[in-house]
Design a protein around this motif. Structure first.
Motif, mmCIF file in Angstrom:
data_model
loop_
_atom_site.group_PDB
_atom_site.id
_atom_site.type_symbol
_atom_site.label_atom_id
_atom_site.label_comp_id
_atom_site.label_asym_id
_atom_site.label_seq_id
_atom_site.Cartn_x
_atom_site.Cartn_y
_atom_site.Cartn_z
ATOM 1 N N TYR A 71 36.887 7.960 7.457
ATOM 2 C CA TYR A 71 35.613 7.454 7.961
ATOM 3 C C TYR A 71 35.712 5.941 8.077
ATOM 4 O O TYR A 71 35.988 5.241 7.088
ATOM 5 C CB TYR A 71 34.471 7.825 7.023
ATOM 6 C CG TYR A 71 33.137 7.199 7.409
ATOM 7 C CD1 TYR A 71 32.304 7.819 8.335
ATOM 8 C CD2 TYR A 71 32.734 5.982 6.861
ATOM 9 C CE1 TYR A 71 31.094 7.234 8.700
ATOM 10 C CE2 TYR A 71 31.534 5.401 7.216
ATOM 11 C CZ TYR A 71 30.718 6.028 8.149
ATOM 12 O OH TYR A 71 29.521 5.452 8.504
ATOM 13 N N SER A 75 32.398 1.514 12.622
ATOM 14 C CA SER A 75 32.073 2.273 13.830
ATOM 15 C C SER A 75 31.371 3.595 13.548
ATOM 16 O O SER A 75 30.728 4.160 14.432
ATOM 17 C CB SER A 75 33.353 2.567 14.620
ATOM 18 O OG SER A 75 34.193 3.444 13.887
ATOM 19 N N GLY A 76 31.502 4.093 12.330
ATOM 20 C CA GLY A 76 30.941 5.385 11.986
ATOM 21 C C GLY A 76 31.763 6.568 12.472
ATOM 22 O O GLY A 76 31.359 7.720 12.341
ATOM 23 N N ARG A 77 32.929 6.317 13.035
ATOM 24 C CA ARG A 77 33.762 7.414 13.546
ATOM 25 C C ARG A 77 34.519 8.087 12.414
ATOM 26 O O ARG A 77 34.819 7.474 11.385
ATOM 27 C CB ARG A 77 34.741 6.906 14.608
ATOM 28 C CG ARG A 77 35.837 6.001 14.056
ATOM 29 C CD ARG A 77 36.852 5.623 15.112
ATOM 30 N NE ARG A 77 37.897 4.766 14.515
ATOM 31 C CZ ARG A 77 39.184 4.870 14.787
ATOM 32 N NH1 ARG A 77 39.612 5.778 15.650
ATOM 33 N NH2 ARG A 77 40.070 4.052 14.215
ATOM 34 N N ASP A 247 26.758 21.211 10.416
ATOM 35 C CA ASP A 247 25.668 20.666 9.601
ATOM 36 C C ASP A 247 25.338 21.643 8.481
ATOM 37 O O ASP A 247 25.272 22.856 8.694
ATOM 38 C CB ASP A 247 24.414 20.433 10.451
ATOM 39 C CG ASP A 247 24.550 19.232 11.362
ATOM 40 O OD1 ASP A 247 25.095 18.215 10.917
ATOM 41 O OD2 ASP A 247 24.122 19.321 12.522
ATOM 42 N N ARG A 252 26.501 16.324 7.577
ATOM 43 C CA ARG A 252 27.537 16.740 8.519
ATOM 44 C C ARG A 252 28.856 16.841 7.759
ATOM 45 O O ARG A 252 29.332 15.848 7.192
ATOM 46 C CB ARG A 252 27.671 15.724 9.654
ATOM 47 C CG ARG A 252 28.534 16.220 10.821
ATOM 48 C CD ARG A 252 27.751 17.189 11.659
ATOM 49 N NE ARG A 252 28.517 17.747 12.772
ATOM 50 C CZ ARG A 252 28.080 18.741 13.523
ATOM 51 N NH1 ARG A 252 26.891 19.277 13.310
ATOM 52 N NH2 ARG A 252 28.822 19.205 14.506
ATOM 53 N N THR A 419 29.070 13.178 6.179
ATOM 54 C CA THR A 419 28.209 12.048 6.523
ATOM 55 C C THR A 419 26.754 12.514 6.571
ATOM 56 O O THR A 419 26.467 13.697 6.726
ATOM 57 C CB THR A 419 28.583 11.458 7.898
ATOM 58 O OG1 THR A 419 28.389 12.459 8.914
ATOM 59 C CG2 THR A 419 30.028 10.981 7.919
ATOM 60 N N ARG A 420 25.848 11.573 6.443
ATOM 61 C CA ARG A 420 24.421 11.845 6.624
ATOM 62 C C ARG A 420 23.854 10.746 7.521
ATOM 63 O O ARG A 420 23.945 9.562 7.198
ATOM 64 C CB ARG A 420 23.682 11.894 5.294
ATOM 65 C CG ARG A 420 22.160 12.048 5.440
ATOM 66 C CD ARG A 420 21.481 12.307 4.111
ATOM 67 N NE ARG A 420 21.486 13.743 3.790
ATOM 68 C CZ ARG A 420 21.212 14.231 2.585
ATOM 69 N NH1 ARG A 420 20.949 13.420 1.587
ATOM 70 N NH2 ARG A 420 21.221 15.543 2.392
ATOM 71 N N GLU A 421 23.310 11.153 8.650
ATOM 72 C CA GLU A 421 22.754 10.224 9.637
ATOM 73 C C GLU A 421 23.773 9.151 10.007
ATOM 74 O O GLU A 421 23.443 7.975 10.170
ATOM 75 C CB GLU A 421 21.461 9.590 9.115
ATOM 76 C CG GLU A 421 20.354 10.618 8.878
ATOM 77 C CD GLU A 421 19.086 9.987 8.330
ATOM 78 O OE1 GLU A 421 19.116 8.791 7.965
ATOM 79 O OE2 GLU A 421 18.054 10.688 8.280
ATOM 80 N N GLY A 422 25.032 9.558 10.138
ATOM 81 C CA GLY A 422 26.095 8.660 10.574
ATOM 82 C C GLY A 422 26.725 7.828 9.479
ATOM 83 O O GLY A 422 27.737 7.157 9.725
ATOM 84 N N ALA A 423 26.160 7.835 8.281
ATOM 85 C CA ALA A 423 26.716 7.057 7.171
ATOM 86 C C ALA A 423 27.548 7.960 6.266
ATOM 87 O O ALA A 423 27.263 9.151 6.125
ATOM 88 C CB ALA A 423 25.590 6.415 6.360
#
Length: 530
Positions: A71, A75-77, A247, A252, A419-423
């Protein structure tokens, strides 16, 4: 569930900067030192994996495969790397059937596939890390050259391997000093492996896959009756992959795609999401039953549909859809256990580790020889024990996982990341053959459905379903055992902390960026945080 100090045991480890978790204290220290020197989460994981190859040689090493999920905070990728080697070009299922075999052997030269770990170590450090491979190998080199002290759990694993190691002269010389299995607390040196590490520090991964080391590896396999060639080694490359995900309860969850069994972990979560696990006793029969029944369905697909996607079509999108999960869920009875069709034959030894750095990058990493000491073959003069990953192939004609030249077998080892909400929410894994998808689902349920801390989740009693047997750790209440048996499960009660239930490592990111870390008491290791 009670928490420390009244319950005893380990505490969750907290920090605000870097954090690591793995199954051996010396490897955890190696990871923290790399973070302190400016390395990132990937660098820490490579350093820990290399160290574990020395201090826990039955579970992992340069002769095995490796995978990672990364992670990137800025960028959150989420990216994945697949370090799985293929079968030798000179071998196929028909050739083994002509030799009179109806199934793959468990050990020996015919099970050796190309080791992918070293190439992945270097590629990960170069593409995602900050430090050169030579620096990341320094701790491993020191322990190989100067000696490491055998840890207690490592020592117990070693005791079971004496007969295997005595079958190979080079293996016995490397791993049975004085002709005996090393004991816990004993100093153990690996001069041949130290020389190999020195070559890698100078020449990088190319010095492993070409030249004298590659010649020795290929020769050792051929002399033992196998087919691995220098060309097989020279052709190997790491594959960068798009992770698969689903999810679950607002998180995620990411896994490595086929040919790994990560898809089974995600299928299980998709099925379980339709049940209100939080309303069930975390140690009760109702919860265990649903998790086991979800496992049976996911492993049915794993057995029938999954192989190397370069050789067969795997319906990943369909298998991960919510509609498909809902259909599978309808097959589950809340009162009765379903029967079990033919199960996969999968081993149980590997090592999982994870790290989060100060910037918030996270790495989930797994490295394995497959079964303990892999094939049982050590490449003469190198100290490199070669994996038996080829044992995971089938010789069944037309099967998605049928042995073929250059093909990668169905892989047990799976790192996970969420991840949660991209974090970044967590990096985690539960090592141990077919326990791994089951462990991922159980650990996430502990964290999300039951609100456990990372260490509570790592400590929590686990169950392991294999074939017709459901193994429960001895800490489950007797009423749970009795009820599961009434439901039709063939329950076996094991010790309080049972080896087949795997070893978990987890780092959670809490509010405010706090790192909360747990490390499994079933292993020798620990979690450390800055």
């Amino acid at each position: 569930m009670p928490i420390r100090p009244d319950a005893g045991g380990r505490s969750t480890v907290y920090g605000m900067r870097g954090a690591v978790a793995c199954e051996h204290p010396q490897a955890a220290l190696a990871g923290i030192r790399v973070l302190e020197e400016g390395g990132n989460a990937v660098d820490a994981c490579v350093a820990m994996a290399a160290t574990l190859a020395v201090v826990a040689p039955m579970t992992t090493g340069m002769g095995g495969d490796a995978f990672l999920l990364f992670y990137e905070a800025k960028s959150g990728r989420v990216v994945g790397a697949c370090g799985a080697g293929g079968a030798p070009r000179g071998i196929d299922a028909q050739k083994l059937r002509d030799m009179g075999l109806s199934r793959m052997p468990d050990r020996g030269a015919l099970t050796v596939t190309v080791p992918g770990a070293v190439r992945l170590w270097e590629d990960a450090a170069r593409e995602l890390g900050r430090l050169p491979l030579g620096r990341l190998l320094e701790n491993a080199l020191r322990y190989a050259r100067e000696g490491c002290i055998v840890a207690e759990v490592v020592g117990r694993y070693w005791e079971t391997a004496g007969e295997l190691l005595r079958k190979d002269e080079a293996a016995a010389r490397c791993f049975l000093p004085g002709g005996r299995v090393p004991r816990a607390g004993q100093r153990f040196l690996q001069p041949d492996l130290a020389r190999t590490l020195e070559v890698l520090c100078e020449g990088g991964a190319d010095a492993f896959y070409e030249g004298e080391i590659a010649r020795r590896i290929a020769r050792s396999v051929r002399e033992a009756g196998g087919f691995l060639s220098e060309g097989d080694l020279a052709e190997h490359q790491t594959e960068w992959v798009e992770p698969i995900s689903t999810d679950y309860r607002g998180v995620r969850v990411y896994e490595i795609p086929p040919p790994t069994q990560g898809i089974a972990a995600l299928e299980m979560l998709g099925i379980l999401e339709g049940f209100e696990l939080a309303e069930l006793d975390p140690l009760g029969a109702g919860r265990v039953h649903l998790e086991v029944e979800a496992k049976k369905l996911a492993f049915r697909d794993l057995r029938e549909r999954v192989g190397d996607p370069d050789f067969c079509e795997v319906p990943v999108e369909r298998m991960l859809s919510k509609e498909y999960a809902a259909g599978l869920r309808e097959e589950i009875s809340r009162e009765r256990a379903a029967g079990v069709s033919r199960e996969l034959s999968l081993g149980s030894d590997t090592t999982y580790l994870c790290a989060v750095d100060e910037e918030g990058n996270g790495c989930s990493f797994i490295n394995s020889l497959y079964k303990g000491f892999g094939s049982g073959i050590v490449a003469g003069g190198t100290g490199v024990c070669l994996q038996n990953r080829g044992a995971c192939f089938t010789l069944e004609e037309g099967h998605p996982n049928e042995l073929a030249p250059g093909k990668r077998p169905l892989h047990t080892i799976i790192p996970a990341l969420a991840t949660r909400e991209g974090a970044l929410w967590a990096v985690f894994g539960v090592m141990g053959g077919p326990m791994q998808p089951q462990g991922h689902a159980q650990l996430l349920a502990d964290l999300l459905d039951y609100g456990m801390s990372p260490q509570e989740a790592a400590d929590h009693p686990r169950h392991f379903h294999d074939g017709e047997t459901l193994l429960l750790e001895g800490r489950y209440p007797e009423r749970t055992v009795e009820e599961l048996r009434r439901m039709g499960h063939a329950v076996e009660v094991g010790p309080d902390y049972a080896v087949p239930t795997g070893g978990a490592q987890v780092i959670r990111i809490l509010e405010g960026g706090v790192r909360a870390c747990g490390s499994d008491p079933r292993k020798d290791g620990c979690a450390l945080a800055q």
